[in-house]
Design an enzyme around this catalytic site. Sequence first.
Site, short mmCIF file in Angstrom:
data_model
loop_
_atom_site.label_atom_id
_atom_site.label_comp_id
_atom_site.label_asym_id
_atom_site.label_seq_id
_atom_site.Cartn_x
_atom_site.Cartn_y
_atom_site.Cartn_z
N GLY A 82 -3.09 5.32 3.24
CA GLY A 82 -2.67 4.44 4.34
C GLY A 82 -1.24 3.95 4.21
O GLY A 82 -0.77 3.68 3.11
N GLY A 140 0.07 -1.65 -7.17
CA GLY A 140 -0.17 -1.32 -5.76
C GLY A 140 -0.86 -2.48 -5.05
O GLY A 140 -1.63 -3.23 -5.66
N GLY A 141 -0.56 -2.63 -3.78
CA GLY A 141 -1.25 -3.66 -2.97
C GLY A 141 -0.91 -5.06 -3.43
O GLY A 141 0.25 -5.39 -3.69
N ASP A 142 -1.93 -5.88 -3.55
CA ASP A 142 -1.78 -7.26 -4.02
C ASP A 142 -2.34 -7.34 -5.43
O ASP A 142 -3.44 -6.84 -5.68
CB ASP A 142 -2.54 -8.22 -3.10
CG ASP A 142 -2.31 -9.66 -3.52
OD1 ASP A 142 -1.42 -10.30 -2.95
OD2 ASP A 142 -3.01 -10.13 -4.44
N ASP A 148 1.96 1.24 -11.91
CA ASP A 148 0.65 1.87 -11.74
C ASP A 148 0.77 3.17 -10.95
O ASP A 148 1.76 3.42 -10.27
CB ASP A 148 -0.26 0.94 -10.93
CG ASP A 148 -0.93 -0.08 -11.80
OD1 ASP A 148 -0.83 0.05 -13.02
OD2 ASP A 148 -1.57 -0.99 -11.25
N LYS A 191 -3.81 3.88 -13.89
CA LYS A 191 -5.20 4.22 -14.17
C LYS A 191 -5.73 5.06 -13.03
O LYS A 191 -5.65 4.67 -11.88
CB LYS A 191 -6.07 2.96 -14.22
CG LYS A 191 -5.54 1.90 -15.11
CD LYS A 191 -6.40 0.67 -14.99
CE LYS A 191 -5.68 -0.53 -15.47
NZ LYS A 191 -5.06 -1.32 -14.43
N THR A 237 -2.21 -6.11 0.81
CA THR A 237 -3.33 -5.39 0.22
C THR A 237 -3.70 -4.18 1.08
O THR A 237 -3.42 -4.14 2.29
CB THR A 237 -4.53 -6.34 0.00
OG1 THR A 237 -5.49 -5.68 -0.79
CG2 THR A 237 -5.15 -6.80 1.31
N ALA A 238 -4.32 -3.18 0.43
CA ALA A 238 -4.62 -1.93 1.12
C ALA A 238 -5.46 -2.17 2.38
O ALA A 238 -5.24 -1.51 3.41
CB ALA A 238 -5.34 -0.97 0.19
N MET A 243 -11.97 1.69 -3.40
CA MET A 243 -12.51 2.57 -4.45
C MET A 243 -13.90 3.09 -4.07
O MET A 243 -14.76 3.22 -4.92
CB MET A 243 -12.58 1.82 -5.80
CG MET A 243 -11.23 1.35 -6.28
SD MET A 243 -11.32 0.14 -7.60
CE MET A 243 -11.57 -1.38 -6.70
N PRO A 251 0.78 -1.24 0.00
CA PRO A 251 0.00 0.00 0.00
C PRO A 251 0.82 1.29 0.00
O PRO A 251 0.25 2.37 -0.11
CB PRO A 251 -0.81 -0.12 1.29
CG PRO A 251 -0.01 -1.02 2.17
CD PRO A 251 0.79 -1.92 1.30
N ILE A 280 -5.98 -8.74 -5.82
CA ILE A 280 -7.13 -8.17 -5.12
C ILE A 280 -7.46 -6.84 -5.78
O ILE A 280 -6.70 -5.87 -5.68
CB ILE A 280 -6.85 -7.99 -3.61
CG1 ILE A 280 -6.59 -9.38 -3.00
CG2 ILE A 280 -8.01 -7.29 -2.91
CD1 ILE A 280 -6.37 -9.40 -1.52
C1 LIG Z 1 -7.68 -0.59 -8.10
S1 LIG Z 1 -7.69 -0.84 -6.37
C2 LIG Z 1 -6.19 -1.72 -6.19
C3 LIG Z 1 -6.11 -2.46 -4.89
C4 LIG Z 1 -4.77 -3.16 -4.70
N1 LIG Z 1 -4.58 -4.20 -5.66
C5 LIG Z 1 -4.65 -3.71 -3.29
O1 LIG Z 1 -4.57 -4.94 -3.13
O2 LIG Z 1 -4.60 -2.92 -2.35
C6 LIG Z 1 -7.29 0.76 -5.80
C7 LIG Z 1 -7.92 1.08 -4.46
O3 LIG Z 1 -7.16 0.51 -3.40
C8 LIG Z 1 -7.25 1.33 -2.26
N2 LIG Z 1 -5.90 1.76 -1.87
C9 LIG Z 1 -4.76 1.41 -2.45
N3 LIG Z 1 -3.70 1.91 -1.78
C10 LIG Z 1 -4.20 2.61 -0.74
C11 LIG Z 1 -3.62 3.35 0.32
N4 LIG Z 1 -2.31 3.48 0.46
N5 LIG Z 1 -4.46 3.93 1.22
C12 LIG Z 1 -5.79 3.80 1.10
N6 LIG Z 1 -6.39 3.11 0.12
C13 LIG Z 1 -5.61 2.51 -0.78
C14 LIG Z 1 -8.14 2.51 -2.63
O4 LIG Z 1 -9.46 2.17 -2.28
C15 LIG Z 1 -7.98 2.55 -4.13
O5 LIG Z 1 -9.06 3.20 -4.75
#
Ligand SMILES: C[S@@+](CC[C@H](N)C(=O)[O-])C[C@H]1O[C@@H](n2cnc3c(N)ncnc32)[C@H](O)[C@@H]1O
Length: 254
Positions: A209, A98-100, A45, A67, A128-129, A180, A22, A103
């Site tokens: 976060g 970002g994240g996983d 990304d 995106k 993941t976030a 999101m 994250p 997910i």
């Molecule tokens: C397209 S999704 C990707 C999620 C990612 N694959 C994951 O596992 O965290 C993007 C969303 O993840 C959340 N997100 C990702 N990074 C974040 C962060 N550092 N703080 C808060 N929300 C985050 C938000 O809701 C954002 O709109």
Amino acid sequence: MTDPLTLPLSKTTQVYLVGAGPGDAELLTLKAYKVIQKAEVVLYDRLVSEEIMALIPESAEKIYVGKARANHAVEQSQISQLLVDYANQGKKTIRLKGGDPFIFGRGGEELELLAQHNINFEVIPGITAASGCSTYSGIPLTHRDYSQSVRFITGHLKSGHVNLNWKELALDQQTLVFYMGLAGIQEIAEHLIQYGRNPETPVGIIEKGTTQDQKVYVTTLNGIEELVKKEQVSPPTIIIVGEVVALHEKLKWK
Ligand SMILES: C[S@@+](CC[C@H](N)C(=O)[O-])C[C@H]1O[C@@H](n2cnc3c(N)ncnc32)[C@H](O)[C@@H]1O
């Protein structure tokens, strides 16, 4: 015991789909850290943090394919095609997300074309976030007294609405985590109340976060409208709904 950072990368892997977590670079897995440092091409990304981008070698080609909502820098099919093309050029190619990647990350979609072209790939999970934001805000996602299950939900709007099974989501003793969800946050709160969730249910909104700029807002389903009017909440945000959010006051550590 062998230090995993000294083990060589696989000779046959052409593309690595890597979860960057994250934001906080120290939350990268050792494997992700190692692979990033050996990259020749990185497709990345919007949500990959600057700290993590700084770990990529200067010699690597960096390609932004990020995106923002409804604003795709590069279409999904083009991203997959770029991965195939770079892999075929024999370059160690990293798809950094970002994240996983599995997910809400379209990781599966991007790998399908690689599989069709018999490209060897590896997937490296990331934090993941939901997990990063909950831990860095001191909000446990489950707790024996308050929540026996947790759901990861996309709050992404489709034709201007959040289409979800509200009846199920309104049941108590469960934690809801919306990815999101910021644009649809009022609609989410209204529906949960309408379908029976207590209007006083605590809600945590975690902005950026795990990064240096992390902010945590705590309110209730009823209080969301006022909070959004008063505060300049900005994405990316994770929205946590459930009794566990009340623990933030006691357990916050960052
Ligand atoms: C397209 S999704 C990707 C999620 C990612 N694959 C994951 O596992 O965290 C993007 C969303 O993840 C959340 N997100 C990702 N990074 C974040 C962060 N550092 N703080 C808060 N929300 C985050 C938000 O809701 C954002 O709109």
